[in-house]
Design an enzyme around this catalytic site. Structure first.
Site, PDB file in Angstrom:
ATOM      1  CD  GLU A 318      -2.971  -0.696   1.969  1.00 31.62           C
ATOM      2  OE1 GLU A 318      -2.913  -0.479   3.178  1.00 31.62           O
ATOM      3  OE2 GLU A 318      -4.230  -1.329   1.945  1.00 31.62           O
ATOM      4  CD  GLU A 423      -4.605  -5.598   2.963  1.00 31.59           C
ATOM      5  OE1 GLU A 423      -5.445  -4.891   3.273  1.00 31.59           O
ATOM      6  OE2 GLU A 423      -3.245  -5.655   3.241  1.00 31.59           O
TER       7      GLU A 423
END
Length: 556
Positions: A318, A423
């Site tokens: 991320e 995710e």
């Protein structure tokens, strides 16, 4: 009344006329004392060599659970060996090779690894064994789960580790270890030894999953001046976890979750706040440090023992490309990819995060990277426009919106190409304790207050958008879930599975939590809101099957 002298004389008379006892013969007594003294010195020397640093080690052994401490008998460890090479101070020694070695690969220790390995296991009958080629992930997508909150802490997953007065400012792994100081080692290693165990991977296999994403942070490899993080201890737990995955036929997604300087400023990067990776005064230094971390990691994981089991090699979790200069992130990604390949990681797909910039923006980017995949994380609840969807709309969005995004991203004419969702979850609110950071409130009830005020959400964002928005029901244990809510949760999960399998597959976030059941795959299985086997679904995005869920309060 007898005096002491009379008693002595009486005892003296007991051997008169006979051979004097050995302990009354001074010469022999001194010889015995000398022999005992030499033996004592030898014992002390051996103890100093074999059991260095035993003060803390004894305490750790007392705290360990399930470890066969008798295996340490006769293990020789040089005096002064660092803790990561000294099993006498480890809290858990199960399945570690305890033969001391200071050998390294890529400057990373191999201590604890067994010499041989077996890649014949398969996760289930739907997938090949580890020593057989997986094939095309576009045709056989991964079905996996994250063991998050373990080697990289996340407050909402283990809130017990962050149970402090808010005024103390303990909000991430950095502030926790800074506060704990010398106690950080014992606290975190106890967590490493107990939160994820061999049984975790057995259960993951039994759930019909075939991949495991293992988040870990840069301090498993290196720490720098001013870092309070626990150095190197998580490294051997990472290596053992890979071996347990091997035992159950599970392929591994290596996920470097926290990079030097923090790549996103979020708590799970290690430190909440400033982004000092590719940004700020030390941005270039931290970019180079991150490459050095990958230099060492990729040399280590290029070993033959990892050829079959490391399926994905993640570069950076991320990176916040909505804040960071995009060109710098792209260049760093290209450099990191080249480094990993040069060092011999040839089989694994190299993974890099989409950076939240929008999947369509990746069309034509990094086209020269072979066997590389874009990693996207899909959640509704962190978006103020999507969190207000009712349950029917959330299922529909998963079936329509996310399917469309996945297909567009997989097509090189409209996106990057190979795409996996590393995710996602079943959570339909952001109510879980500490989910939005320690003490920040949540969007659902309109109590989301940030330190700088830039992202505040002060009006309720549940579907009714009023004072009926409450977290009470949302945070209820699974045993209190209604049948309708369970129906929604299962349909929402299966809708996402269906959508993400249009790409290279998915990894659920997360396997287990202390008390956030909507985020726990394990608790979802126990509650019956996930398919008993990940490859079996009762709902495959037939929109006509989506009920209105009208009997379910929208505030839930």
């Amino acid at each position: 009344m007898e005096s002491d002298d009379s008693v002595a004389r009486e005892k003296e008379g007991l051997w008169k006329g006979r051979k004097r006892p050995w302990y009354k013969q001074k010469k022999k007594l001194w010889i015995l004392i000398g022999v005992c003294t030499v033996l004592l010195i030898i014992i002390i020397i051996v103890a100093a060599v074999v059991v260095p640093n035993s003060g803390s080690g004894e305490e750790k052994r007392d705290e360990s659970s399930g470890s066969d401490q008798s295996r340490l008998s006769g293990v020789l460890v040089p005096n002064g060996a660092p803790s990561w090479l000294n099993p006498y101070v480890w809290q858990d020694i199960a399945d570690f090779n305890l033969t001391y070695t200071n050998e390294t690969v890529g400057d990373m220790p191999i201590m604890g690894l067994n010499l041989t390995w077996d890649d014949s296991a398969k996760a289930n009958e739907q997938v090949p064994a580890l020593n057989e080629a997986w094939g095309d992930y576009a045709k056989r997508p991964a079905r996996g789960v994250n063991v998050g909150g373990w080697l990289s802490l996340e407050p909402f997953i283990t809130p017990s580790l962050f149970n402090y007065d808010l005024r103390m400012g303990i909000v991430d792994e950095y502030s926790l270890c800074k506060y704990l100081a010398s106690r950080c080692e014992s606290v975190l290693e106890k967590h490493y030894a107990t939160f994820v165990t061999e049984d975790t991977f057995r259960q993951i296999r039994d759930a019909g999953l075939d991949h495991v994403r293992i988040p870990f942070s840069y301090w498993a490899v290196q720490t720098y001046d001013g870092d309070p993080y626990l150095f190197r201890t998580s490294w051997r737990y990472l290596l053992r976890a890979i071996e347990w995955c091997r035992r159950y036929g599970l392929r591994v997604n290596l996920d470097l979750h926290g990079l030097p300087g923090s790549q996103n400023g979020w708590n799970h990067s290690g430190r909440l706040g400033a982004i000092n990776w590719l940004n700020g005064t030390d941005g270039g230094l931290n970019a180079q440090r991150s490459l050095e971390i990958h230099d060492r990691l990729s040399k280590f994981f290029a070993q033959p023992r990892y050829k079959n089991i490391i399926a994905y090699y993640g570069l950076a979790n991320e990176p916040k490309m909505t804040y960071l200069p995009e060109d710098k992130v792209l260049q760093w990604t290209s450099d990191a990819y080249a480094l990993v390949r040069k060092n011999g990681v040839s089989n694994a797909a190299v993974v890099f995060g989409d950076g939240f910039r929008g999947l369509h923006k990746w069309q034509g980017e990094l086209t020269g990277l072979d066997n590389a995949a874009l990693d996207v994380h899909q959640y509704l609840i962190f978006n103020t426009d999507l969190i207000v969807f009712n349950h029917s709309a959330k299922v529909r969005h998963a079936c329509e919106g996310w399917t469309e995004e996945t297909l567009e991203s997989m097509d090189r004419a409209t996106g990057f190409g190979p795409t996996l969702v590393a995710e996602w979850s079943q959570a339909d609110t952001d109510c879980a304790k500490h989910l939005t950071n320690v003490g920040w409130g949540n969007r659902w009830t309109g109590t989301y207050i940030t330190p700088d005020g830039s992202g505040d959400v002060t009006t309720p964002r549940c579907p009714t958008k009023d004072n009926r928005c409450s977290c009470d029901a949302a945070n209820a244990p699974a045993g209190q879930w209604s049948d309708s809510y369970k129906q929604f949760l299962k349909m929402f999960a299966e809708a996402q599975m269906s959508s993400f399998e249009k790409g290279w597959g998915w990894f659920y976030w997360v396997w287990d939590t202390e008390d956030a059941p909507q985020w726990s795959y394990k608790k979802g299985l126990e509650a019956g809101v996930l398919p008993a086997k990940a490859y079996e679904r009762s709902f495959d995005c037939d929109l006509s099957q989506i009920p209105s869920f009208s009997d379910l309060p929208e505030t839930y």
